[in-house]
Write a protein that holds these residues in place. Structure first.
Motif, PDB file in Angstrom:
ATOM      1  N   ARG A   1       6.926   5.823  -1.488  1.00 57.19           N
ATOM      2  CA  ARG A   1       8.193   5.093  -1.445  1.00 57.19           C
ATOM      3  C   ARG A   1       9.193   5.756  -2.380  1.00 57.19           C
ATOM      4  NH1 ARG A   1       6.568  -1.278  -1.245  1.00 57.19           N
ATOM      5  NH2 ARG A   1       5.482  -1.143   0.733  1.00 57.19           N
ATOM      6  N   VAL A   2      10.437   5.815  -1.937  1.00 59.16           N
ATOM      7  CA  VAL A   2      11.512   6.418  -2.715  1.00 59.16           C
ATOM      8  C   VAL A   2      12.753   5.541  -2.640  1.00 59.16           C
ATOM      9  CG1 VAL A   2      10.733   8.803  -2.447  1.00 59.16           C
ATOM     10  CG2 VAL A   2      12.290   7.827  -0.768  1.00 59.16           C
ATOM     11  N   GLU A   3      13.668   5.814  -3.547  1.00 55.29           N
ATOM     12  CA  GLU A   3      14.972   5.149  -3.538  1.00 55.29           C
ATOM     13  C   GLU A   3      16.028   6.227  -3.673  1.00 55.29           C
ATOM     14  OE1 GLU A   3      17.511   1.796  -5.984  1.00 55.29           O
ATOM     15  OE2 GLU A   3      15.451   2.192  -6.533  1.00 55.29           O
ATOM     16  N   VAL A   4      16.831   6.401  -2.625  1.00 54.86           N
ATOM     17  CA  VAL A   4      17.870   7.429  -2.621  1.00 54.86           C
ATOM     18  C   VAL A   4      19.192   6.815  -2.186  1.00 54.86           C
ATOM     19  CG1 VAL A   4      16.308   9.362  -2.186  1.00 54.86           C
ATOM     20  CG2 VAL A   4      17.302   8.156  -0.262  1.00 54.86           C
ATOM     21  N   ALA A   5      20.261   7.492  -2.545  1.00 51.40           N
ATOM     22  CA  ALA A   5      21.595   7.050  -2.137  1.00 51.40           C
ATOM     23  C   ALA A   5      22.399   8.278  -1.781  1.00 51.40           C
ATOM     24  CB  ALA A   5      22.268   6.275  -3.256  1.00 51.40           C
ATOM     25  N   GLY A   6      23.303   8.115  -0.839  1.00 49.85           N
ATOM     26  CA  GLY A   6      24.148   9.230  -0.440  1.00 49.85           C
ATOM     27  C   GLY A   6      25.252   8.790   0.494  1.00 49.85           C
ATOM     28  N   THR A   7      26.088   9.743   0.832  1.00 53.84           N
ATOM     29  CA  THR A   7      27.202   9.499   1.724  1.00 53.84           C
ATOM     30  C   THR A   7      26.775   9.805   3.155  1.00 53.84           C
ATOM     31  OG1 THR A   7      28.691  10.187  -0.041  1.00 53.84           O
ATOM     32  CG2 THR A   7      29.606  10.094   2.178  1.00 53.84           C
ATOM     33  N   ILE A   8      27.122   8.910   4.072  1.00 50.33           N
ATOM     34  CA  ILE A   8      26.751   9.085   5.474  1.00 50.33           C
ATOM     35  C   ILE A   8      27.620  10.193   6.078  1.00 50.33           C
ATOM     36  CG2 ILE A   8      26.667   7.986   7.737  1.00 50.33           C
ATOM     37  CD1 ILE A   8      26.221   5.322   6.252  1.00 50.33           C
TER      38      ILE A   8
END
Length: 160
Positions: free
Chosen positions: A55-62
């Motif tokens: 499991r990971v938690e990532v964020a970014g721009t679509i």
């Protein structure tokens, strides 16, 4: 109670030193999985294969919506990840936070996704700043600093 100026300075120096040591010690702690700290984009960019199935938690721009592809910020480059199982409608340019499982070929199977609006960060900082100024003003209205003893004392009551 400490009343001498030198004793207060010594106590202040001691407490300040303890604070610095504790902050440095907290920075050296490793994440504990039982505290729900998950790998992020920086971890994935170092060794993607090592995190497959985790499991990971990532964020970014679509950057694309069919399938959903996000561009994550990394220290050196801007890798893209494909996100599956996105349930809410998304648009190019939105910020997407993803909690999911790492799959092969740069794919994250999402368990939860959240669209983060840019104004939310500014709102959080503004509310925090206003609250801090309000608390400081309340404190300064009720207390005064005495340089001779290096202490705070209550202000005298004013007749209304």
């Amino acid at each position: 109670m400490v009343t001498e100026r030198s004793s207060r300075l010594l106590a202040l120096a001691l407490l300040g030193s303890v604070l610095v040591v504790l902050l440095m010690a907290a920075g050296t702690l490793t994440p504990a999985s039982e505290l729900h700290h998950y790998p992020d984009a920086d971890d994935l960019s170092q060794d993607y294969a090592a995190y497959q199935g985790e499991r990971v938690e990532v964020a970014g721009t679509i950057v694309r919506t069919d399938p959903v592809v996000i561009e994550v910020d990394d220290a050196d480059r801007r890798p893209t990840l494909t996100v599956t199982n996105v349930k809410e409608p998304v648009a190019v340019g939105q910020e997407l936070r993803v909690f999911g499982t790492v799959q092969s070929n740069g794919t994250i199977a999402a368990h939860e996704t959240v669209i983060v609006s840019p104004w939310e960060t500014y709102y959080m900082w503004t509310v925090s700043f206003v609250a801090g100024v309000w608390v400081l003003a309340r404190f300064l209205r009720g207390w005064r600093f005495e340089r001779s003893t290096l202490s705070f004392a209550p202000r005298e009551e004013r007749d209304a």
